[in-house]
Write an enzyme that holds these catalytic residues in place. Structure first.
Site, PDB file in Angstrom:
ATOM      1  N   HIS A  34       0.822  -1.311   0.165  1.00 51.74           N
ATOM      2  CA  HIS A  34      -0.022   0.151  -0.057  1.00 51.74           C
ATOM      3  C   HIS A  34       0.981   1.440   0.116  1.00 51.74           C
ATOM      4  CE1 HIS A  34       1.179   0.168   4.150  1.00 51.74           C
ATOM      5  NE2 HIS A  34       0.431  -1.106   4.124  1.00 51.74           N
ATOM      6  N   HIS A  37       3.979   1.227   2.117  1.00 57.50           N
ATOM      7  CA  HIS A  37       5.137   0.520   1.746  1.00 57.50           C
ATOM      8  C   HIS A  37       5.756   1.353   0.500  1.00 57.50           C
ATOM      9  CE1 HIS A  37       2.659  -3.006   3.156  1.00 57.50           C
ATOM     10  NE2 HIS A  37       3.910  -3.318   3.535  1.00 57.50           N
ATOM     11  N   LYS A 151       4.828   2.425  11.897  1.00 58.71           N
ATOM     12  CA  LYS A 151       3.475   1.889  12.349  1.00 58.71           C
ATOM     13  C   LYS A 151       3.941   0.590  13.161  1.00 58.71           C
ATOM     14  CE  LYS A 151       0.999  -1.040  10.462  1.00 58.71           C
ATOM     15  NZ  LYS A 151       0.439  -2.440  10.680  1.00 58.71           N
ATOM     16  N   GLN A 155       8.625  -3.324  16.384  1.00 61.57           N
ATOM     17  CA  GLN A 155       9.352  -4.026  15.374  1.00 61.57           C
ATOM     18  C   GLN A 155      10.568  -3.085  14.855  1.00 61.57           C
ATOM     19  OE1 GLN A 155       7.878  -6.288  11.749  1.00 61.57           O
ATOM     20  NE2 GLN A 155       8.572  -4.470  10.647  1.00 61.57           N
ATOM     21  N   ARG A 189      -3.460  -5.611   6.735  1.00 64.57           N
ATOM     22  CA  ARG A 189      -4.750  -6.488   7.250  1.00 64.57           C
ATOM     23  C   ARG A 189      -5.857  -5.368   7.388  1.00 64.57           C
ATOM     24  NH1 ARG A 189      -0.229  -8.574  10.753  1.00 64.57           N
ATOM     25  NH2 ARG A 189      -0.322 -10.835  10.317  1.00 64.57           N
TER      26      ARG A 189
HETATM   27  O1  PAF Z   1       6.931  -5.541   8.694  1.00 66.51           O
HETATM   28  C1  PAF Z   1       6.785  -6.377   7.777  1.00 66.51           C
HETATM   29  O2  PAF Z   1       6.100  -6.468   6.699  1.00 66.51           O
HETATM   30  C2  PAF Z   1       7.654  -7.443   8.228  1.00 66.51           C
HETATM   31  O3  PAF Z   1       7.529  -7.953   9.665  1.00 66.51           O
HETATM   32  C3  PAF Z   1       9.060  -7.747   7.712  1.00 66.51           C
HETATM   33  C4  PAF Z   1       9.839  -6.476   8.310  1.00 66.51           C
HETATM   34  C5  PAF Z   1       9.131  -7.427   6.257  1.00 66.51           C
HETATM   35  C6  PAF Z   1       9.645  -9.121   8.192  1.00 66.51           C
HETATM   36  O4  PAF Z   1       9.111 -10.134   7.530  1.00 66.51           O
END
Ligand code: PAF
Length: 280
Positions: A34, A37, A151, A155, A189
């Site tokens: 989207h 990205h 977001k 992570q 999602r």
């Molecule tokens: O954020 C994501 O889309 C995933 O967690 C990543 C960093 C590509 C790892 O699979």
């Protein structure tokens, strides 16, 4: 755009760029791209001569009852988007290529403490899967720079810590969250939401903004603010997982007014898990 499906072709492409002295930026994704990205690709372009993206729906980061099988796979549309944003290459490995011996015997990378909080507490093994695949992809692509969306705040923090702990020579860039006009953070999602749930979904970000306002207005009873926000989410039809007013440096629960903060939240609408965050 060079679409690459083997390690040999990937290494050859990287070597070609390296031999010309070009700087390489990497955008790892799970596809179903989207605007969030594609913004990562735009930012990556500003930091390097070449941009390579990856699309890999990483089985290691999904729990047993999660949405691995139904996770949207939209390769043709994704390629069109990446081309429109001038990505130079796309790496699309299969699970067999990434995990030839299977997940059960795969060496893994795990970031302690940061990986155990928030989403780590409710999604056992999730961040181990993320850090393992990102580490593998970093070793394959060997980028100078890699871009991740804010977001996924936790992570991003985990990846920064992994890069530091493992001395990986990669600059990590966090890119601000892209939102729909009504404030909902863009996410692959979101496509799971029914029309009715989609109208409710922006409430999560509205609550974060309200919390931020309350904190900035001098309310420092963080645990009470969290409880109140959770109750509001429940009343609106969500099933809240957590709303945590956290310290930005280590993501533990904030306890003092002086700490720079971020509010982290996860809540389900039906079976769809939404996450969002807001720095204070
Ligand atoms: O954020 C994501 O889309 C995933 O967690 C990543 C960093 C590509 C790892 O699979």
């Amino acid at each position: 755009m060079n679409i690459i499906t083997s390690v040999e072709a990937l290494r050859a492409q990287i070597a070609t760029w390296r031999n010309k002295g070009e700087k390489i930026a990497f955008v790892p994704t799970m596809g179903n791209l989207h605007q969030g990205h594609l913004k990562l690709v735009d930012v990556a372009k500003h930091h390097a001569d070449r941009v390579i993206a990856s699309i890999f729906v990483n089985p290691m980061q999904f729990g047993k009852n999660e949405d691995l099988d139904k996770y949207p796979r939209t390769l043709d549309a994704d390629c069109a988007g990446l081309r429109a944003h001038h990505a130079d290459a796309l790496f699309t490995p299969t699970p067999e290529l990434m995990y030839p011996r299977g997940l059960d015997v795969q060496t893994f990378v795990e970031v302690p403490l940061l990986g155990d909080l928030h989403c780590g507490a409710s999604r056992a093994g999730h961040f181990r899967g993320v850090s393992t695949i990102v580490c593998k992809l970093f070793n394959l692509v060997q980028p100078d720079v890699a871009c991740f969306g804010m977001k996924d705040y936790q992570q991003l923090a985990i990846i920064r810590q992994m890069v530091l702990d493992l001395s990986l020579p990669i600059e990590i860039i966090g890119v601000p969250t892209e939102r729909a006009a009504d404030g909902l953070a863009l996410s692959s999602r979101n496509g799971y939401l029914t029309a009715e749930q989609r109208t409710l979904a922006p409430k999560l970000y509205q609550l974060l903004q309200q919390l931020r306002h309350n904190i900035l207005s001098g309310n420092h009873d963080y645990r009470a603010l969290e409880q109140h926000a959770k109750a509001e989410l429940s009343a609106a039809g969500f099933t809240p997982d957590y709303i945590d007013i956290s310290a930005r440096n280590d993501l533990t629960l904030a306890t003092s007014a002086e700490q720079p903060k971020v509010i982290l939240a996860a809540a389900a609408l039906g079976t769809t898990r939404l996450i969002d965050n807001l720095e204070v």
